[in-house]
Each structure stands twice: as structure tokens, then as C-alpha cells.
Design an enzyme around this catalytic site. Structure first.
Site, PDB file in Angstrom:
ATOM      1  N   LYS A  95      16.075  26.616  64.790  1.00 52.75           N
ATOM      2  CA  LYS A  95      16.479  27.473  63.681  1.00 52.75           C
ATOM      3  C   LYS A  95      15.550  27.155  62.521  1.00 52.75           C
ATOM      4  O   LYS A  95      14.949  26.076  62.473  1.00 52.75           O
ATOM      5  CB  LYS A  95      17.929  27.136  63.282  1.00 52.75           C
ATOM      6  CG  LYS A  95      18.628  28.213  62.515  1.00 52.75           C
ATOM      7  CD  LYS A  95      19.331  29.204  63.422  1.00 52.75           C
ATOM      8  CE  LYS A  95      19.983  30.309  62.609  1.00 52.75           C
ATOM      9  NZ  LYS A  95      20.703  31.263  63.431  1.00 52.75           N
ATOM     10  N   GLY A 112      37.117  42.658  60.505  1.00 51.81           N
ATOM     11  CA  GLY A 112      35.694  42.855  60.186  1.00 51.81           C
ATOM     12  C   GLY A 112      35.101  43.923  61.083  1.00 51.81           C
ATOM     13  O   GLY A 112      34.906  43.700  62.284  1.00 51.81           O
ATOM     14  N   GLY A 135      32.038  45.499  60.804  1.00 51.02           N
ATOM     15  CA  GLY A 135      30.638  45.673  60.435  1.00 51.02           C
ATOM     16  C   GLY A 135      29.840  46.005  61.678  1.00 51.02           C
ATOM     17  O   GLY A 135      30.322  46.716  62.573  1.00 51.02           O
ATOM     18  N   VAL A 150      28.949  44.340  64.430  1.00 52.20           N
ATOM     19  CA  VAL A 150      29.520  44.005  65.738  1.00 52.20           C
ATOM     20  C   VAL A 150      30.904  44.634  65.904  1.00 52.20           C
ATOM     21  O   VAL A 150      31.195  45.258  66.930  1.00 52.20           O
ATOM     22  CB  VAL A 150      29.622  42.468  65.927  1.00 52.20           C
ATOM     23  CG1 VAL A 150      30.232  42.140  67.283  1.00 52.20           C
ATOM     24  CG2 VAL A 150      28.254  41.812  65.790  1.00 52.20           C
TER      25      VAL A 150
HETATM   26  P1  NAD Z   1      28.422  42.367  59.236  1.00 51.74           P
HETATM   27  O1  NAD Z   1      28.082  41.755  57.912  1.00 51.74           O
HETATM   28  O2  NAD Z   1      27.729  43.610  59.651  1.00 51.74           O
HETATM   29  O3  NAD Z   1      29.998  42.673  59.290  1.00 51.74           O
HETATM   30  C1  NAD Z   1      30.968  41.811  58.808  1.00 51.74           C
HETATM   31  C2  NAD Z   1      32.106  42.666  58.274  1.00 51.74           C
HETATM   32  O4  NAD Z   1      33.163  41.787  57.892  1.00 51.74           O
HETATM   33  C3  NAD Z   1      31.740  43.485  57.057  1.00 51.74           C
HETATM   34  O5  NAD Z   1      32.138  44.839  57.223  1.00 51.74           O
HETATM   35  C4  NAD Z   1      32.516  42.814  55.914  1.00 51.74           C
HETATM   36  O6  NAD Z   1      32.915  43.710  54.907  1.00 51.74           O
HETATM   37  C5  NAD Z   1      33.689  42.238  56.655  1.00 51.74           C
HETATM   38  N1  NAD Z   1      34.346  41.105  55.996  1.00 51.74           N
HETATM   39  C6  NAD Z   1      33.791  40.108  55.275  1.00 51.74           C
HETATM   40  N2  NAD Z   1      34.731  39.253  54.851  1.00 51.74           N
HETATM   41  C7  NAD Z   1      35.914  39.725  55.335  1.00 51.74           C
HETATM   42  C8  NAD Z   1      37.257  39.272  55.251  1.00 51.74           C
HETATM   43  N3  NAD Z   1      37.589  38.179  54.550  1.00 51.74           N
HETATM   44  N4  NAD Z   1      38.212  39.980  55.890  1.00 51.74           N
HETATM   45  C9  NAD Z   1      37.904  41.103  56.588  1.00 51.74           C
HETATM   46  N5  NAD Z   1      36.634  41.581  56.682  1.00 51.74           N
HETATM   47  C10 NAD Z   1      35.666  40.891  56.063  1.00 51.74           C
HETATM   48  O7  NAD Z   1      28.240  41.208  60.297  1.00 51.74           O
HETATM   49  P2  NAD Z   1      28.092  41.382  61.872  1.00 51.74           P
HETATM   50  O8  NAD Z   1      26.646  41.416  62.222  1.00 51.74           O
HETATM   51  O9  NAD Z   1      29.010  42.439  62.346  1.00 51.74           O
HETATM   52  O10 NAD Z   1      28.629  39.965  62.374  1.00 51.74           O
HETATM   53  C11 NAD Z   1      30.015  39.655  62.359  1.00 51.74           C
HETATM   54  C12 NAD Z   1      30.217  38.189  62.700  1.00 51.74           C
HETATM   55  O11 NAD Z   1      29.671  37.924  63.985  1.00 51.74           O
HETATM   56  C13 NAD Z   1      29.491  37.224  61.756  1.00 51.74           C
HETATM   57  O12 NAD Z   1      30.289  36.067  61.637  1.00 51.74           O
HETATM   58  C14 NAD Z   1      28.205  36.889  62.477  1.00 51.74           C
HETATM   59  O13 NAD Z   1      27.712  35.617  62.139  1.00 51.74           O
HETATM   60  C15 NAD Z   1      28.682  36.904  63.922  1.00 51.74           C
HETATM   61  N6  NAD Z   1      27.622  37.202  64.881  1.00 51.74           N
HETATM   62  C16 NAD Z   1      26.933  38.383  64.805  1.00 51.74           C
HETATM   63  C17 NAD Z   1      25.940  38.659  65.745  1.00 51.74           C
HETATM   64  C18 NAD Z   1      25.185  39.963  65.707  1.00 51.74           C
HETATM   65  O14 NAD Z   1      24.518  40.308  66.700  1.00 51.74           O
HETATM   66  N7  NAD Z   1      25.244  40.734  64.633  1.00 51.74           N
HETATM   67  C19 NAD Z   1      25.642  37.731  66.760  1.00 51.74           C
HETATM   68  C20 NAD Z   1      26.371  36.542  66.824  1.00 51.74           C
HETATM   69  C21 NAD Z   1      27.357  36.286  65.873  1.00 51.74           C
END
Ligand code: NAD
Length: 365
Positions: A90, A191, A193, A195
Site C-alpha cells: 500500500k 450505504g 454508494g 458498491v
Molecule cells: P462510496 O463512498 O461510494 O459509498 C459509501 C456510501 O456510504 C455513500 O453513499 C455515503 O453517503 C454513505 N455513508 C457514509 N457514512 C454513512 C453512515 N454513517 N450511514 C449510512 N451511510 C453512510 O464508497 P464505496 O466505494 O461504495 O465503498 C463502500 C465501502 O466498501 C467502503 O467502506 C469501502 O472502503 C469498502 N470497499 C469498497 C470497494 C470498492 O470496490 N469500491 C472495495 C473494497 C472495499
């Protein structure tokens, strides 16, 4: 592996690296662009260390060092458990990503540093970096994944991550309920977003009753409109009746305050580090009869997507390789049950065993 926040032992970097079993820590400094980056290579037994570059305004250098050591070690376990021939690494760039308007000079300079590592470290995007930044890095080195699709990259990994989470959830259902069908199950996705929204799509297609919660009203209305799912306020998440809880926003949501309220028998989501205290809260879930699908296994689709990009990107192949998550999750549930350990501890054990086995083969060759 533990989620507990590590500290620099006695403020000493080498002592900490020895305790956390890191191979290498590289500091990159460039006066002209203001680049301050740290690359951590945790373990390269299985292959080159792959992990994203996080661009973050750390309070101080110790905080940045601790973060990069912790995150790189996590990548070793994630790659190992997913059956990939990758090690864990990382990088962090210290600074305010949003304030950097002219990104090319800094990211090309950073790309030269990554290139200097001779393939031992492969970077990708993370918080504060984008596919566009990977494009600049790619002008200086082959050691980069997560480039835009039009450049042969894997693009946004979130749909692949969501597919892996969905499969992990099905495996948890198989273990907990005797059938992997999610039809009719009440699933709360916290959440929606990148994913979360794709996860909702899979669940709705399978006939689950999906509820969503997000701090962003824009997100909840968009996803509710597209899929016709029920919106729950973030304040009432843990008072909601549900069969499956899918944390897809932030970490540490499984803690002393929330565990007692959970009515589900399965937790499976994308967020990293869902258990506030790995052992304590993992045990508490066992006592409550809740099956916990280890986060770093079921959210490994994004890493698998990067791996496939290194071979020549193909989305079908990325999705197909992600299917390992289902079997691996079942294997981990069985290891946990037969050894009376948490599923997270079982995942760590399986990952460490694979690394040890490959190290033994390497030593004999
Ligand atoms: P993202 O930022 O696109 O979505 C996160 C969503 O969570 C947002 O819509 C945000 O408004 C919402 N949110 C934030 N705080 C909140 C709360 N307290 N209560 C409810 N909703 C809340 O992120 P993402 O890419 O969808 O990733 C989601 C999670 O998965 C993260 O923890 C990330 O580290 C993990 N992750 C993502 C990936 C990937 O491919 N994107 C891979 C591995 C792990």
C-alpha cells in the site's frame, strides 16, 4: 492480523516493522512537486505487493506510517485468501488531494518512484486518488492497475466488489439457513454508494426485501427510485427488523452499542474493518448466533479486478474469478466452527496457511 489500531512501538519504525512482519518501507520525497509518499511492502511471498495509493491529509508522519503499515498488511491477507498470486502493499501520499489542481507533475513523479521499485510494488487507486491519476502514473511505469477502461484498465471496480459481497452473503445464508437463497429475506444495506447500489441490484433481482439507509438523501432517493426499495433513516438502522445486515458505508459499525440490538442472523457487507474490536466483537456475534462473513474476503472483488487487469482486462473474467469468494467463505465458516474460533480468525488462519505453504514450495525450488 488484528484491527486494533497499531502504534509505532516505542516510536521505532524497525521494531514496528519487525512486529508487523513488513519487508520494506520506502520514503519518496520530491521538492519540485511537493510529493511526500510512503510505500509499504508487507509480504511478497505470493507475488508482487499490490495495493492502492491513499492521498490523505495526515496530522503527522507517524500517523501516515502507521496507516500505510496497517493497510499494506491487510492487503497481504486479502490477496492470500482470494487465491491471488499477489503480495500485500500500500502507499500513502501526504497532503490534501482536493487542493491539488495540477495533478500530472506529482503523479508522474510518483510513478517514477514506483517504477524504481522494479515491480515489487504495484499501485492502484484508493481514497483521494482516481483512475485519471493512475493514467499519469501509467505514463511512467507498468506497475499500476485501476486505469480507465479506454486505456485497457479495469475502470470502476465497484460492480465486481458488489458481486463478491453478494456471493459472500449467499454463502453465509447457505451456512446459516441451509439454503443460499436470499429470496424473501429482509436485507438492510447501509450505504448505497458505488458498491451498495450494485449490491441492491443483485438482491432485488433475487427477490430479497431490501431496505436502504444512507446519510445522503440524494443517494437514497436515487436508489429507491431505481429499484423500488424501502428507505430507513440512519438513526433507526439498528432498531429495524432484518434477516441480513450489509454494512457498505464505514467501518466499526459492529460494536458494543449495536450488537445487542441486531435482529439478523447474518452480517455480510463491503465495508472494511466492520468489527470495532476483532476478537471481542467476533465472539459476541457467535454468542448471539450471528454468522459474520469476513469483510476482507467478501469485499475482495475490487482487488481481483486489479489482478485481472494485470493479465489483460476482461470484465467477464474478473466476475468469474470473484466466484471463488463463495467457496472460500463456506470453507472459512467450517474452519471457524470446527476450531471454535471467529470467522475473522479463521480467515486469517487460512490466509496465513496459504502463504506458509507457498513459502515452503519456494524454499524447496
Ligand atoms: P462510496 O463512498 O461510494 O459509498 C459509501 C456510501 O456510504 C455513500 O453513499 C455515503 O453517503 C454513505 N455513508 C457514509 N457514512 C454513512 C453512515 N454513517 N450511514 C449510512 N451511510 C453512510 O464508497 P464505496 O466505494 O461504495 O465503498 C463502500 C465501502 O466498501 C467502503 O467502506 C469501502 O472502503 C469498502 N470497499 C469498497 C470497494 C470498492 O470496490 N469500491 C472495495 C473494497 C472495499
Amino acid at each position: 492480523m488484528s484491527n486494533n489500531t497499531p502504534q509505532l512501538t516505542n516510536g521505532e519504525i524497525f521494531t514496528t516493522m519487525r512486529e508487523m512482519e513488513h519487508e520494506q518501507l520506502v520514503f519518496c520525497n520530491d521538492k519540485e512537486t511537493g510529493l511526500k509518499a510512503i510505500v509499504a511492502i508487507h509480504n511478497t511471498t505470493l507475488g508482487p505487493a499490490l495495493g492502492g495509493t491513499r492521498f490523505w491529509n495526515y496530522q503527522n508522519e507517524d500517523e501516515a506510517i502507521i496507516d500505510v503499515l496497517r493497510l499494506s498488511r491487510g492487503m497481504t491477507y486479502k490477496a492470500a485468501i482470494s487465491g491471488l498470486n499477489l503480495g500485500g502493499g500500500k502507499a500513502v501520499i501526504i497532503g490534501d488531494s482536493k487542493a491539488l489542481t495540477n495533478r500530472e507533475p506529482l503523479f508522474r513523479r510518483y510513478g517514477k518512484f514506483v517504477n524504481g521499485l522494479g515491480g515489487r510494488y504495484i499501485t492502484a487507486e484508493d481514497v483521494g486518488t482516481s483512475t485519471g491519476d493512475m493514467e499519469y502514473i501509467g505514463m511512467e511505469t507498468e506497475s499500476v492497475a485501476g486505469k480507465p477502461e479506454q486505456l485497457g484498465g479495469g475502470g470502476d471496480p465497484s460492480p465486481v466488489t458488489a458481486y463478491g459481497v453478494y456471493l459472500g452473503m449467499r454463502a453465509a445464508a447457505k451456512y446459516a439457513n441451509g439454503t443460499d437463497s436470499l429470496s424473501g429475506k429482509r436485507v438492510l444495506v447501509q450505504g448505497v454508494g458505488h458498491v451498495g447500489q450494485h449490491l441492491v441490484k443483485h438482491l432485488v433481482q433475487e427477490g430479497a426485501t431490501v431496505m436502504i439507509a444512507d446519510i445522503s438523501e440524494e443517494r437514497t432517493s436515487a436508489v429507491a427510485k431505481e429499484f423500488g426499495v424501502e428507505v430507513v433513516s440512519t438513526a433507526s438502522i439498528f432498531d429495524t427488523q432484518m434477516d441480513i445486515y450489509a454494512p457498505c458505508a464505514l467501518g466499526a459499525t459492529i460494536n458494543d452499542e449495536t450488537i445487542g440490538k441486531l435482529t439478523c442472523n447474518i452480517i455480510a457487507g463491503a465495508a472494511n474493518n466492520q468489527l470495532k474490536e476483532e476478537e471481542k466483537h467476533g465472539r459476541a456475534l457467535i454468542e448471539r448466533g450471528i454468522v459474520y462473513a469476513p469483510d476482507y474476503l467478501i469485499n475482495a472483488g475490487g482487488l481481483i479486478n486489479c489482478y485481472v487487469e494485470l493479465e489483460g482486462y476482461n470484465r467477464e473474467r474478473a466476475l468469474q474469478k470473484t466466484e471463488i469468494i463463495y467457496q472460500r467463505a463456506l470453507e472459512i465458516f467450517a474452519v471457524a466452527a470446527s476450531n471454535n474460533i471467529t470467522t475473522q480468525a479463521a480467515a486469517n488462519r487460512v490466509a496465513e496457511e496459504r502463504i506458509r505453504a507457498v513459502a515452503n514450495i519456494n524454499a524447496r525450488l
